[in-house]
Design an enzyme around this catalytic site. Structure first.
Site, PDB file in Angstrom:
ATOM      1  N   ARG A   1       7.058   0.204   9.178  1.00  9.88           N
ATOM      2  CA  ARG A   1       8.161  -0.450   8.970  1.00  9.88           C
ATOM      3  C   ARG A   1       8.274  -1.717   8.248  1.00  9.88           C
ATOM      4  O   ARG A   1       6.931  -2.729   8.048  1.00  9.88           O
ATOM      5  CB  ARG A   1       8.755  -1.143  10.392  1.00  9.88           C
ATOM      6  CG  ARG A   1       9.093   0.030  11.310  1.00  9.88           C
ATOM      7  CD  ARG A   1      10.178  -0.425  12.464  1.00  9.88           C
ATOM      8  NE  ARG A   1      10.387   0.758  13.364  1.00  9.88           N
ATOM      9  CZ  ARG A   1      10.931   1.770  13.183  1.00  9.88           C
ATOM     10  NH1 ARG A   1      11.534   2.156  12.253  1.00  9.88           N
ATOM     11  NH2 ARG A   1      10.889   2.667  14.052  1.00  9.88           N
ATOM     12  N   ASP A   2       9.304  -1.936   7.225  1.00 11.84           N
ATOM     13  CA  ASP A   2       9.220  -3.164   6.144  1.00 11.84           C
ATOM     14  C   ASP A   2       9.176  -4.394   6.995  1.00 11.84           C
ATOM     15  O   ASP A   2       9.830  -4.352   7.802  1.00 11.84           O
ATOM     16  CB  ASP A   2      10.421  -2.935   5.362  1.00 11.84           C
ATOM     17  CG  ASP A   2      10.240  -3.875   4.009  1.00 11.84           C
ATOM     18  OD1 ASP A   2      10.058  -3.291   2.942  1.00 11.84           O
ATOM     19  OD2 ASP A   2      10.325  -5.046   4.244  1.00 11.84           O
TER      20      ASP A   2
ATOM     21  N   ASN B   1      11.243   0.942  -6.410  1.00 15.74           N
ATOM     22  CA  ASN B   1      11.268  -0.024  -7.428  1.00 15.74           C
ATOM     23  C   ASN B   1       9.853   0.035  -8.385  1.00 15.74           C
ATOM     24  O   ASN B   1       8.931   0.267  -7.835  1.00 15.74           O
ATOM     25  CB  ASN B   1      11.363  -1.372  -6.610  1.00 15.74           C
ATOM     26  CG  ASN B   1      12.489  -1.795  -6.010  1.00 15.74           C
ATOM     27  OD1 ASN B   1      13.665  -1.315  -6.438  1.00 15.74           O
ATOM     28  ND2 ASN B   1      12.473  -2.252  -5.102  1.00 15.74           N
TER      29      ASN B   1
ATOM     30  N   GLU C   1       7.623  -5.881  -5.794  1.00 13.39           N
ATOM     31  CA  GLU C   1       6.924  -7.253  -5.728  1.00 13.39           C
ATOM     32  C   GLU C   1       5.478  -6.698  -5.343  1.00 13.39           C
ATOM     33  O   GLU C   1       4.563  -7.381  -5.587  1.00 13.39           O
ATOM     34  CB  GLU C   1       7.591  -7.834  -4.439  1.00 13.39           C
ATOM     35  CG  GLU C   1       8.857  -8.379  -4.674  1.00 13.39           C
ATOM     36  CD  GLU C   1       9.606  -9.016  -3.530  1.00 13.39           C
ATOM     37  OE1 GLU C   1       9.009  -8.878  -2.376  1.00 13.39           O
ATOM     38  OE2 GLU C   1      10.518  -9.725  -3.842  1.00 13.39           O
ATOM     39  N   VAL C   2       5.108  -5.595  -4.729  1.00 11.66           N
ATOM     40  CA  VAL C   2       4.062  -5.257  -4.340  1.00 11.66           C
ATOM     41  C   VAL C   2       3.478  -3.986  -5.344  1.00 11.66           C
ATOM     42  O   VAL C   2       4.421  -3.085  -5.154  1.00 11.66           O
ATOM     43  CB  VAL C   2       3.840  -4.630  -2.662  1.00 11.66           C
ATOM     44  CG1 VAL C   2       2.467  -4.325  -2.493  1.00 11.66           C
ATOM     45  CG2 VAL C   2       4.283  -5.927  -1.924  1.00 11.66           C
TER      46      VAL C   2
ATOM     47  N   HIS D   1       5.165   2.506  -3.198  1.00 12.88           N
ATOM     48  CA  HIS D   1       5.738   2.752  -2.018  1.00 12.88           C
ATOM     49  C   HIS D   1       7.323   3.211  -2.269  1.00 12.88           C
ATOM     50  O   HIS D   1       7.833   2.617  -3.101  1.00 12.88           O
ATOM     51  CB  HIS D   1       5.985   1.366  -1.148  1.00 12.88           C
ATOM     52  CG  HIS D   1       6.460   0.179  -2.100  1.00 12.88           C
ATOM     53  ND1 HIS D   1       5.542  -0.681  -2.959  1.00 12.88           N
ATOM     54  CD2 HIS D   1       7.636  -0.419  -2.041  1.00 12.88           C
ATOM     55  CE1 HIS D   1       6.194  -1.456  -3.444  1.00 12.88           C
ATOM     56  NE2 HIS D   1       7.350  -1.425  -2.739  1.00 12.88           N
TER      57      HIS D   1
ATOM     58  N   HIS E   1      10.726   3.221  -0.342  1.00 14.48           N
ATOM     59  CA  HIS E   1      11.726   2.516   0.619  1.00 14.48           C
ATOM     60  C   HIS E   1      12.588   3.732   1.185  1.00 14.48           C
ATOM     61  O   HIS E   1      13.320   4.308   0.418  1.00 14.48           O
ATOM     62  CB  HIS E   1      12.574   1.500   0.083  1.00 14.48           C
ATOM     63  CG  HIS E   1      11.997   0.136  -0.646  1.00 14.48           C
ATOM     64  ND1 HIS E   1      11.816  -0.890   0.147  1.00 14.48           N
ATOM     65  CD2 HIS E   1      11.381   0.050  -1.594  1.00 14.48           C
ATOM     66  CE1 HIS E   1      11.289  -1.891  -0.418  1.00 14.48           C
ATOM     67  NE2 HIS E   1      10.839  -1.202  -1.714  1.00 14.48           N
TER      68      HIS E   1
HETATM   69  P1  DGP Z   1       9.304  -4.111  -3.427  1.00 14.78           P
HETATM   70  O1  DGP Z   1      10.243  -5.207  -4.182  1.00 14.78           O
HETATM   71  O2  DGP Z   1       9.831  -2.718  -3.898  1.00 14.78           O
HETATM   72  O3  DGP Z   1       7.961  -4.147  -4.109  1.00 14.78           O
HETATM   73  O4  DGP Z   1       9.154  -4.063  -2.057  1.00 14.78           O
HETATM   74  C1  DGP Z   1       8.068  -4.676  -1.304  1.00 14.78           C
HETATM   75  C2  DGP Z   1       8.334  -4.528   0.032  1.00 14.78           C
HETATM   76  O5  DGP Z   1       7.204  -4.844   0.777  1.00 14.78           O
HETATM   77  C3  DGP Z   1       9.303  -5.811   0.672  1.00 14.78           C
HETATM   78  O6  DGP Z   1      10.650  -4.878   1.215  1.00 14.78           O
HETATM   79  C4  DGP Z   1       8.813  -6.103   1.568  1.00 14.78           C
HETATM   80  C5  DGP Z   1       7.692  -5.353   2.029  1.00 14.78           C
HETATM   81  N1  DGP Z   1       6.192  -6.228   2.528  1.00 14.78           N
HETATM   82  C6  DGP Z   1       5.640  -7.072   1.772  1.00 14.78           C
HETATM   83  N2  DGP Z   1       4.465  -7.344   2.359  1.00 14.78           N
HETATM   84  C7  DGP Z   1       4.199  -6.640   3.668  1.00 14.78           C
HETATM   85  C8  DGP Z   1       3.493  -6.618   4.572  1.00 14.78           C
HETATM   86  O7  DGP Z   1       2.586  -7.314   4.727  1.00 14.78           O
HETATM   87  N3  DGP Z   1       3.883  -5.661   5.820  1.00 14.78           N
HETATM   88  C9  DGP Z   1       5.056  -4.880   5.604  1.00 14.78           C
HETATM   89  N4  DGP Z   1       5.408  -4.147   6.633  1.00 14.78           N
HETATM   90  N5  DGP Z   1       5.972  -4.974   4.532  1.00 14.78           N
HETATM   91  C10 DGP Z   1       5.714  -6.065   3.633  1.00 14.78           C
END
Ligand code: DGP
Length: 116
Positions: free
Chosen positions: A30-31, A88, A96-97, A101, A103
């Site tokens: 889960r996000d 993304n 951001e990461v 991934h 979504h």
């Molecule tokens: P993006 O903008 O597409 O890179 O989305 C990164 C997503 O990752 C954002 O919706 C929040 C999620 N996220 C960041 N750090 C963590 C984490 O440590 N654990 C989880 N479960 N989600 C995370």
């Protein structure tokens, strides 16, 4: 595995998360900051910075990522009413990461694709 990649560390079981699926090559969890009633992230265990890099380096695992995302949507009860799958990719998309991934978003009408 990259030591300073948060999603590599989640895939390795080094960071706590709400794990929904743990397969040979992919993981779903889960996000942390859900943007819809259901918001799940699906990643490959191997590090690739974005979906373009994954598709180029390992098309088979790219396919597995989609299979896992569809299975997660089914398991979360999203299949009947529909869901959105987002990758993304890069700065303009707000990535951001930098560990690829998907979504998986659903559980309510999601509105237009892009906010203006
Ligand atoms: P993006 O903008 O597409 O890179 O989305 C990164 C997503 O990752 C954002 O919706 C929040 C999620 N996220 C960041 N750090 C963590 C984490 O440590 N654990 C989880 N479960 N989600 C995370």
């Amino acid at each position: 595995m990259s030591d300073n990649c948060v999603f590599c560390r989640i895939a390795a079981g080094e960071l706590p998360t709400t794990l929904l699926y743990d397969g040979a090559n992919t993981v779903a969890f889960r996000d942390l900051h859900p943007q819809a009633p259901t918001h799940v992230l699906v990643i490959p265990k191997q590090h690739h910075p974005d979906v373009a890099a994954l598709a180029s380096a390992d098309p088979a695992v790219a396919g597995e990522l989609l299979t896992t995302a569809a299975a997660v949507a089914q398991a979360e009860g999203l299949a009947a009413d529909g869901f959105r799958l987002i990758f993304n990719t890069g700065r303009y998309a707000g990535q951001e990461v930098f560990h690829v991934h998907a979504h998986v978003l659903g559980g309510a009408p999601l509105g237009p694709l892009l906010s203006r």
